[in-house]
Design a protein around this motif. Structure first.
Motif, PDB file in Angstrom:
ATOM      1  N   ASP A  30       0.854  -1.184   0.000  1.00  0.00           N
ATOM      2  CA  ASP A  30       0.000   0.000   0.000  1.00  0.00           C
ATOM      3  C   ASP A  30       0.895   1.241   0.000  1.00  0.00           C
ATOM      4  N   ASP A  31       0.288   2.404  -0.193  1.00  0.00           N
ATOM      5  CA  ASP A  31       1.032   3.662  -0.101  1.00  0.00           C
ATOM      6  C   ASP A  31       1.618   3.796   1.300  1.00  0.00           C
ATOM      7  N   GLY A  32       2.806   4.367   1.387  1.00  0.00           N
ATOM      8  CA  GLY A  32       3.397   4.558   2.705  1.00  0.00           C
ATOM      9  C   GLY A  32       4.748   5.226   2.631  1.00  0.00           C
ATOM     10  N   HIS A  60       2.296   2.694   7.067  1.00  0.00           N
ATOM     11  CA  HIS A  60       1.109   3.034   6.280  1.00  0.00           C
ATOM     12  C   HIS A  60       0.043   3.615   7.218  1.00  0.00           C
ATOM     13  N   TYR A  62      -3.846   3.037   7.866  1.00  0.00           N
ATOM     14  CA  TYR A  62      -4.895   2.057   7.565  1.00  0.00           C
ATOM     15  C   TYR A  62      -6.007   2.246   8.577  1.00  0.00           C
ATOM     16  N   LYS A  66      -1.737   4.115  12.286  1.00  0.00           N
ATOM     17  CA  LYS A  66      -0.473   3.734  11.673  1.00  0.00           C
ATOM     18  C   LYS A  66      -0.311   2.223  11.801  1.00  0.00           C
ATOM     19  N   LYS A  89       1.545   2.166  -3.539  1.00  0.00           N
ATOM     20  CA  LYS A  89       1.089   0.786  -3.640  1.00  0.00           C
ATOM     21  C   LYS A  89       1.561   0.202  -4.971  1.00  0.00           C
TER      22      LYS A  89
END
Length: 143
Positions: A30-32, A60, A62, A66, A89
């Motif tokens: 995922d984006d992070g 990330h 979510y 965090k 991602k």
């Protein structure tokens, strides 16, 4: 689950292992942002010493909290990804290391993937005290 390998007990295994071939591409779930990068020359006992070999930890957001994902048993990263880097991602940031070598922690070639609520929850083969810190990847990705 309690992990036993070559008749030696290693403690509880809180991630999942995805068996694959050396050189298989590893992508961000995922984006992070990169929280930590450990290469064999600077691995910390806090993350199980050589257990994960080369590994990357991403942070990330979510469900408004965090979380951290750990990608272990990677080939040498040689500075291609650094702490603080942003990732999207699907971004490929590494490959699986060669099996039974120092770079992947001495294990057969595979990806150790783990999700936790804190970096403490990523401790390799910790005891039952880590259960409340971990998130089962199958609960996140089975929807």
């Amino acid at each position: 689950e309690l992990r036993i390998y070559n008749d030696e007990e290693y403690g509880y295994h809180w991630g999942i292992d995805v068996m694959s071939q050396e050189g298989t591409k590893v992508h961000a779930a995922d984006d992070g942002q990169v929280a930590e990068v450990f290469e064999i020359s600077d691995l910390s006992e806090d993350y199980g010493g050589e257990t994960y070999g080369n590994c990357v930890i991403l942070q990330h957001n979510y469900q408004n909290q965090k979380i951290y994902t750990l990608y272990g048993h990677l080939a040498y990263l040689d500075g291609t990804i650094k702490k603080g880097d942003k990732v999207l991602k699907g971004h490929q940031f590494g490959t699986l290391g060669k099996g039974f070598t120092v770079e992947n922690g001495g294990w057969p070639p595979h990806l150790h993937f783990q999700i936790a609520k804190s970096q403490f929850g990523l401790f390799a083969y910790g005891g039952l005290e880590l259960e409340k810190e971990t998130i089962n990847p199958l609960d996140v990705f089975s929807t």
